[in-house]
Design a protein around this motif. Sequence first.
Motif, PDB file in Angstrom:
ATOM      1  N   ALA A 295       0.875  -1.175   0.000  1.00  0.00           N
ATOM      2  CA  ALA A 295       0.000   0.000   0.000  1.00  0.00           C
ATOM      3  C   ALA A 295       0.914   1.228   0.000  1.00  0.00           C
ATOM      4  CB  ALA A 295      -0.903  -0.006   1.228  1.00  0.00           C
ATOM      5  N   TYR A 296       0.701   2.124  -0.960  1.00  0.00           N
ATOM      6  CA  TYR A 296       1.602   3.253  -1.189  1.00  0.00           C
ATOM      7  C   TYR A 296       0.958   4.583  -0.788  1.00  0.00           C
ATOM      8  CZ  TYR A 296       3.901  -0.216  -4.157  1.00  0.00           C
ATOM      9  OH  TYR A 296       4.512  -1.344  -4.627  1.00  0.00           O
ATOM     10  N   CYS A 297       1.492   5.230   0.243  1.00  0.00           N
ATOM     11  CA  CYS A 297       0.986   6.548   0.641  1.00  0.00           C
ATOM     12  C   CYS A 297       1.359   7.625  -0.376  1.00  0.00           C
ATOM     13  CB  CYS A 297       1.506   6.926   2.026  1.00  0.00           C
ATOM     14  SG  CYS A 297       0.673   6.006   3.336  1.00  0.00           S
ATOM     15  N   THR A 298       2.348   7.365  -1.196  1.00  0.00           N
ATOM     16  CA  THR A 298       2.690   8.331  -2.246  1.00  0.00           C
ATOM     17  C   THR A 298       1.541   8.492  -3.234  1.00  0.00           C
ATOM     18  OG1 THR A 298       3.822   6.554  -3.438  1.00  0.00           O
ATOM     19  CG2 THR A 298       5.196   8.004  -2.084  1.00  0.00           C
ATOM     20  N   SER A 299       0.644   7.498  -3.302  1.00  0.00           N
ATOM     21  CA  SER A 299      -0.502   7.592  -4.218  1.00  0.00           C
ATOM     22  C   SER A 299      -1.497   8.665  -3.774  1.00  0.00           C
ATOM     23  CB  SER A 299      -1.209   6.243  -4.346  1.00  0.00           C
ATOM     24  OG  SER A 299      -1.843   5.893  -3.122  1.00  0.00           O
ATOM     25  N   VAL A 300      -1.380   9.110  -2.514  1.00  0.00           N
ATOM     26  CA  VAL A 300      -2.238  10.187  -2.007  1.00  0.00           C
ATOM     27  C   VAL A 300      -1.375  11.363  -1.516  1.00  0.00           C
ATOM     28  CG1 VAL A 300      -4.232   8.718  -1.480  1.00  0.00           C
ATOM     29  CG2 VAL A 300      -2.452   9.074   0.269  1.00  0.00           C
ATOM     30  N   ASN A 301      -0.195  11.478  -2.111  1.00  0.00           N
ATOM     31  CA  ASN A 301       0.737  12.573  -1.797  1.00  0.00           C
ATOM     32  C   ASN A 301       1.039  12.694  -0.310  1.00  0.00           C
ATOM     33  OD1 ASN A 301       0.953  13.411  -4.536  1.00  0.00           O
ATOM     34  ND2 ASN A 301      -1.084  14.330  -4.329  1.00  0.00           N
TER      35      ASN A 301
END
Length: 106
Positions: free
Chosen positions: A88-94
Amino acid sequence: MTIRHRLRATTAAGISVLGLAAALTVLSPATAAYAAPNCQPWSDSNTFGTYCSSADGNPSFRAMAKCKNGKTVPGLWKKVGGGVWSYAYCTSVNSSLSYGWAEIGR
């Protein structure tokens, strides 16, 4: 007790409190996920990943990330014991990672 001894005792107590705080941080909301049956966690500053080799009869799992901006990001569902990790990538929600856990089931 002299001032020097008080300072040492206060410093030691402060270090003990900091150590306890660090342990509690590690055992934060992600604790339940880390304790999931046979699931291994992995994380860096932006991403949470997990792999589950078994999950009490459930066929799948996925990584879930709570990001510092308050958003929750799911990873892709993966087959339990299939040898593949879910991320799960938090970079996908900046944002960056606050904590993560394994979601079991489905």
